[in-house]
Design a protein around this motif. Sequence first.
Motif, PDB file in Angstrom:
ATOM      1  N   ARG A 295       0.920  -1.122   0.062  1.00  0.00           N
ATOM      2  CA  ARG A 295      -0.046   0.064   0.071  1.00  0.00           C
ATOM      3  C   ARG A 295       0.925   1.375  -0.040  1.00  0.00           C
ATOM      4  O   ARG A 295       0.437   2.291  -0.615  1.00  0.00           O
ATOM      5  CB  ARG A 295      -1.047  -0.181   1.293  1.00  0.00           C
ATOM      6  N   TYR A 296       1.953   1.237   0.875  1.00  0.00           N
ATOM      7  CA  TYR A 296       2.955   2.465   0.817  1.00  0.00           C
ATOM      8  C   TYR A 296       3.368   2.641  -0.542  1.00  0.00           C
ATOM      9  O   TYR A 296       3.133   3.649  -1.130  1.00  0.00           O
ATOM     10  CB  TYR A 296       3.985   2.081   1.717  1.00  0.00           C
ATOM     11  N   LEU A 297       3.709   1.625  -1.176  1.00  0.00           N
ATOM     12  CA  LEU A 297       4.481   1.777  -2.675  1.00  0.00           C
ATOM     13  C   LEU A 297       3.327   2.384  -3.723  1.00  0.00           C
ATOM     14  O   LEU A 297       3.707   3.104  -4.702  1.00  0.00           O
ATOM     15  CB  LEU A 297       5.008   0.466  -3.141  1.00  0.00           C
ATOM     16  N   THR A 298       2.106   1.962  -3.321  1.00  0.00           N
ATOM     17  CA  THR A 298       1.072   2.443  -4.111  1.00  0.00           C
ATOM     18  C   THR A 298       0.549   3.831  -4.211  1.00  0.00           C
ATOM     19  O   THR A 298       0.365   4.674  -4.961  1.00  0.00           O
ATOM     20  CB  THR A 298      -0.424   1.389  -4.092  1.00  0.00           C
ATOM     21  N   ASP A 299       0.438   4.248  -2.786  1.00  0.00           N
ATOM     22  CA  ASP A 299       0.018   5.534  -2.320  1.00  0.00           C
ATOM     23  C   ASP A 299       1.117   6.553  -2.468  1.00  0.00           C
ATOM     24  O   ASP A 299       0.729   7.866  -2.141  1.00  0.00           O
ATOM     25  CB  ASP A 299      -0.587   5.461  -1.162  1.00  0.00           C
ATOM     26  N   ASN A 300       2.469   6.182  -2.221  1.00  0.00           N
ATOM     27  CA  ASN A 300       3.434   7.234  -2.086  1.00  0.00           C
ATOM     28  C   ASN A 300       4.551   7.215  -3.215  1.00  0.00           C
ATOM     29  O   ASN A 300       4.537   6.055  -4.006  1.00  0.00           O
ATOM     30  CB  ASN A 300       4.261   6.798  -1.007  1.00  0.00           C
ATOM     31  N   ASP A 301       5.406   8.343  -3.421  1.00  0.00           N
ATOM     32  CA  ASP A 301       6.221   8.317  -4.392  1.00  0.00           C
ATOM     33  C   ASP A 301       7.667   8.002  -3.694  1.00  0.00           C
ATOM     34  O   ASP A 301       8.185   8.544  -3.226  1.00  0.00           O
ATOM     35  CB  ASP A 301       6.530   9.798  -4.867  1.00  0.00           C
ATOM     36  N   LEU A 302       8.141   6.330  -3.883  1.00  0.00           N
ATOM     37  CA  LEU A 302       9.152   5.998  -3.364  1.00  0.00           C
ATOM     38  C   LEU A 302      10.496   6.642  -3.938  1.00  0.00           C
ATOM     39  O   LEU A 302      11.186   7.060  -2.955  1.00  0.00           O
ATOM     40  CB  LEU A 302       9.450   4.708  -3.592  1.00  0.00           C
ATOM     41  N   ASP A 303      10.316   6.995  -5.205  1.00  0.00           N
ATOM     42  CA  ASP A 303      11.449   7.786  -5.724  1.00  0.00           C
ATOM     43  C   ASP A 303      11.718   9.138  -5.060  1.00  0.00           C
ATOM     44  O   ASP A 303      12.936   9.678  -5.090  1.00  0.00           O
ATOM     45  CB  ASP A 303      11.307   8.052  -7.305  1.00  0.00           C
ATOM     46  N   ALA A 304      10.714   9.754  -4.601  1.00  0.00           N
ATOM     47  CA  ALA A 304      10.636  11.284  -4.010  1.00  0.00           C
ATOM     48  C   ALA A 304      11.485  10.945  -2.711  1.00  0.00           C
ATOM     49  O   ALA A 304      12.378  11.669  -2.260  1.00  0.00           O
ATOM     50  CB  ALA A 304       9.467  11.737  -3.758  1.00  0.00           C
ATOM     51  N   HIS A 305      10.967   9.861  -2.050  1.00  0.00           N
ATOM     52  CA  HIS A 305      11.593   9.486  -0.690  1.00  0.00           C
ATOM     53  C   HIS A 305      13.099   9.095  -1.031  1.00  0.00           C
ATOM     54  O   HIS A 305      14.097   9.669  -0.023  1.00  0.00           O
ATOM     55  CB  HIS A 305      10.909   8.322  -0.247  1.00  0.00           C
ATOM     56  N   LEU A 306      13.413   8.256  -2.008  1.00  0.00           N
ATOM     57  CA  LEU A 306      14.920   8.018  -2.314  1.00  0.00           C
ATOM     58  C   LEU A 306      15.687   9.245  -2.370  1.00  0.00           C
ATOM     59  O   LEU A 306      16.921   9.351  -2.236  1.00  0.00           O
ATOM     60  CB  LEU A 306      14.974   6.949  -3.346  1.00  0.00           C
ATOM     61  N   ALA A 307      14.935  10.234  -3.312  1.00  0.00           N
ATOM     62  CA  ALA A 307      15.797  11.506  -3.563  1.00  0.00           C
ATOM     63  C   ALA A 307      16.172  12.108  -2.192  1.00  0.00           C
ATOM     64  O   ALA A 307      17.282  12.601  -2.105  1.00  0.00           O
ATOM     65  CB  ALA A 307      14.907  12.393  -4.430  1.00  0.00           C
ATOM     66  N   ARG A 308      15.474  12.228  -1.258  1.00  0.00           N
ATOM     67  CA  ARG A 308      15.579  12.772   0.034  1.00  0.00           C
ATOM     68  C   ARG A 308      16.514  11.926   0.768  1.00  0.00           C
ATOM     69  O   ARG A 308      17.537  12.541   1.479  1.00  0.00           O
ATOM     70  CB  ARG A 308      14.272  13.055   0.852  1.00  0.00           C
ATOM     71  N   LEU A 309      16.493  10.660   0.872  1.00  0.00           N
ATOM     72  CA  LEU A 309      17.612   9.973   1.354  1.00  0.00           C
ATOM     73  C   LEU A 309      18.995  10.256   0.622  1.00  0.00           C
ATOM     74  O   LEU A 309      20.217  10.297   1.541  1.00  0.00           O
ATOM     75  CB  LEU A 309      17.237   8.508   1.134  1.00  0.00           C
ATOM     76  N   ARG A 310      19.136  10.263  -0.573  1.00  0.00           N
ATOM     77  CA  ARG A 310      20.196  10.393  -1.199  1.00  0.00           C
ATOM     78  C   ARG A 310      21.071  11.873  -0.933  1.00  0.00           C
ATOM     79  O   ARG A 310      22.061  11.824  -0.784  1.00  0.00           O
ATOM     80  CB  ARG A 310      20.011  10.310  -2.717  1.00  0.00           C
ATOM     81  N   SER A 311      20.074  12.856  -0.940  1.00  0.00           N
ATOM     82  CA  SER A 311      20.772  14.247  -0.752  1.00  0.00           C
ATOM     83  C   SER A 311      21.228  14.083   0.779  1.00  0.00           C
ATOM     84  O   SER A 311      22.480  14.706   1.080  1.00  0.00           O
ATOM     85  CB  SER A 311      19.369  15.249  -0.671  1.00  0.00           C
ATOM     86  N   ALA A 312      20.422  13.511   1.697  1.00  0.00           N
ATOM     87  CA  ALA A 312      20.939  13.658   3.147  1.00  0.00           C
ATOM     88  C   ALA A 312      22.442  12.805   3.364  1.00  0.00           C
ATOM     89  O   ALA A 312      23.418  13.114   3.904  1.00  0.00           O
ATOM     90  CB  ALA A 312      20.165  13.011   4.099  1.00  0.00           C
ATOM     91  N   TYR A 313      22.179  11.561   2.635  1.00  0.00           N
ATOM     92  CA  TYR A 313      23.513  10.516   2.662  1.00  0.00           C
ATOM     93  C   TYR A 313      24.682  11.426   2.151  1.00  0.00           C
ATOM     94  O   TYR A 313      25.791  10.914   2.479  1.00  0.00           O
ATOM     95  CB  TYR A 313      22.988   9.434   2.137  1.00  0.00           C
ATOM     96  N   ARG A 314      24.536  12.020   0.721  1.00  0.00           N
ATOM     97  CA  ARG A 314      25.667  12.560   0.192  1.00  0.00           C
ATOM     98  C   ARG A 314      25.983  13.660   0.887  1.00  0.00           C
ATOM     99  O   ARG A 314      27.301  13.702   1.007  1.00  0.00           O
ATOM    100  CB  ARG A 314      25.014  13.181  -1.164  1.00  0.00           C
ATOM    101  N   ALA A 315      25.516  14.538   1.594  1.00  0.00           N
ATOM    102  CA  ALA A 315      25.972  15.409   2.580  1.00  0.00           C
ATOM    103  C   ALA A 315      26.860  14.986   3.713  1.00  0.00           C
ATOM    104  O   ALA A 315      27.846  15.233   4.106  1.00  0.00           O
ATOM    105  CB  ALA A 315      24.828  16.411   3.050  1.00  0.00           C
ATOM    106  N   ARG A 316      26.383  13.675   4.279  1.00  0.00           N
ATOM    107  CA  ARG A 316      27.103  13.125   5.433  1.00  0.00           C
ATOM    108  C   ARG A 316      28.269  12.450   4.817  1.00  0.00           C
ATOM    109  O   ARG A 316      29.204  12.299   5.626  1.00  0.00           O
ATOM    110  CB  ARG A 316      26.046  11.898   6.000  1.00  0.00           C
ATOM    111  N   ARG A 317      28.345  11.704   3.765  1.00  0.00           N
ATOM    112  CA  ARG A 317      29.471  11.230   3.267  1.00  0.00           C
ATOM    113  C   ARG A 317      30.342  12.305   2.912  1.00  0.00           C
ATOM    114  O   ARG A 317      31.615  12.105   3.307  1.00  0.00           O
ATOM    115  CB  ARG A 317      29.194  10.411   1.737  1.00  0.00           C
TER     116      ARG A 317
END
Length: 408
Positions: A295-317
């Motif tokens: 249901r989460y994958l249907t109702d939400n934009d996982l790629d947008a969530h991944l973009a947030r993760l990548r941005s945060a993790y890039r800064a931390r790296r």
Amino acid sequence: MPIRADASASVPASVSAPAPAVASRCSSVGASPVREILALTARPEVISFAGGLPAPELFDSAGMRAAYDRVLAEDPRRVLQYSVTEGDPALRTAVAARLAAGGLPTGPEELLVTAGSQQALTLIATALLEPGDAVLVENPTYLAALQCFGFAGARVVPVPTDDHGIDPDALAEAVARERPKLLYLVPTFQNPTGRTLPSGRRRAVADIAQRHGLWIAEDDPYGELRFGGAPEPWISCYDAAADRTALLGSFSKIMAPGLRLGWLRAPAPLLRACVIAKQAADLHCSTVDQAAAARYLTDNDLDAHLARLRSAYRARRDALLGGLPGALPPGSTWNRPDGGMFVWARLPEGHDATALLRRAVAHDVAYVPGTPFFADSPDPRALRMSFTTHTPPEIGEGLTRLAASWQR
């Protein structure tokens, strides 16, 4: 007529016979040193670069709660009931669609939902390996894979690596010498090194597997956490390996590890064997958790969530890499991964990362020594640092403490 003695009568009632010993495999396979370090550094004041954990403040808890609320409100009788071993059809359909979008055409029937990719690896070991079978691994490799193969009674054979991952020439030599049944790889942002195997080597691995006849377990829990460089094709995409590669994936690093959900894509004969092994292990994964994930994958934009993760993790790296020159002893080296969770560092000659960890912990900072990740010939100077669970300012403070710990 002879009188039979009652055997129990010869044992005093107050005497308790010892219980049988645990299986030898439980005593021959050690506990995870990483887990033990995490327990050692559980104090809140410790800044830990040790665990390979996703950042909890980045979990989409609101989206996950809404998904659980919706499936429990709409279909409680189904999601609270037993379900099929293969997994929730909607969840398998969603995973198949993401794989197809990434260049690997996949049908839901080619997938098995597992309790994280760790269970997928255990099922592969159960389905394929007899005691004494040879399994090839990168040296160093994922620590829990070494535990898994140890429990299976396999003979683990390390293959040399360099800054670009496994060496195809060394792999071909090891395959010819050892006649292994399985090759285990983490080709993208490898744990522990963060390295990524380039496409030329991926093709060479596929060709070797085809030529010599062995299975490949391609573990990919970090592939969607890319924040630099161009994506590489899965080994499963190459025709030479298509009929002999099991691809393992996980929702732990991209949604939440507490779901304990992953998946296995494999050729039909191996997939069927893994389904039977899973039936014997736990019947199926949690019905409600699978339904909520779908249901989460249907109702939400996982790629947008991944973009947030990548941005945060890039800064931390970048914060970790920017501070390492002043935090590690002069002459240390390290890599710059294009994604994932880990930086692999090496101290100068004469330093021992395991021995120095005690001093680091005394300064309320921690890392993981590299030694446990090697199947053979460990490098005592190596260490793994995870950058995901702390903000850039916290990483800076942790590196200041680490620098202080090297000083006598």
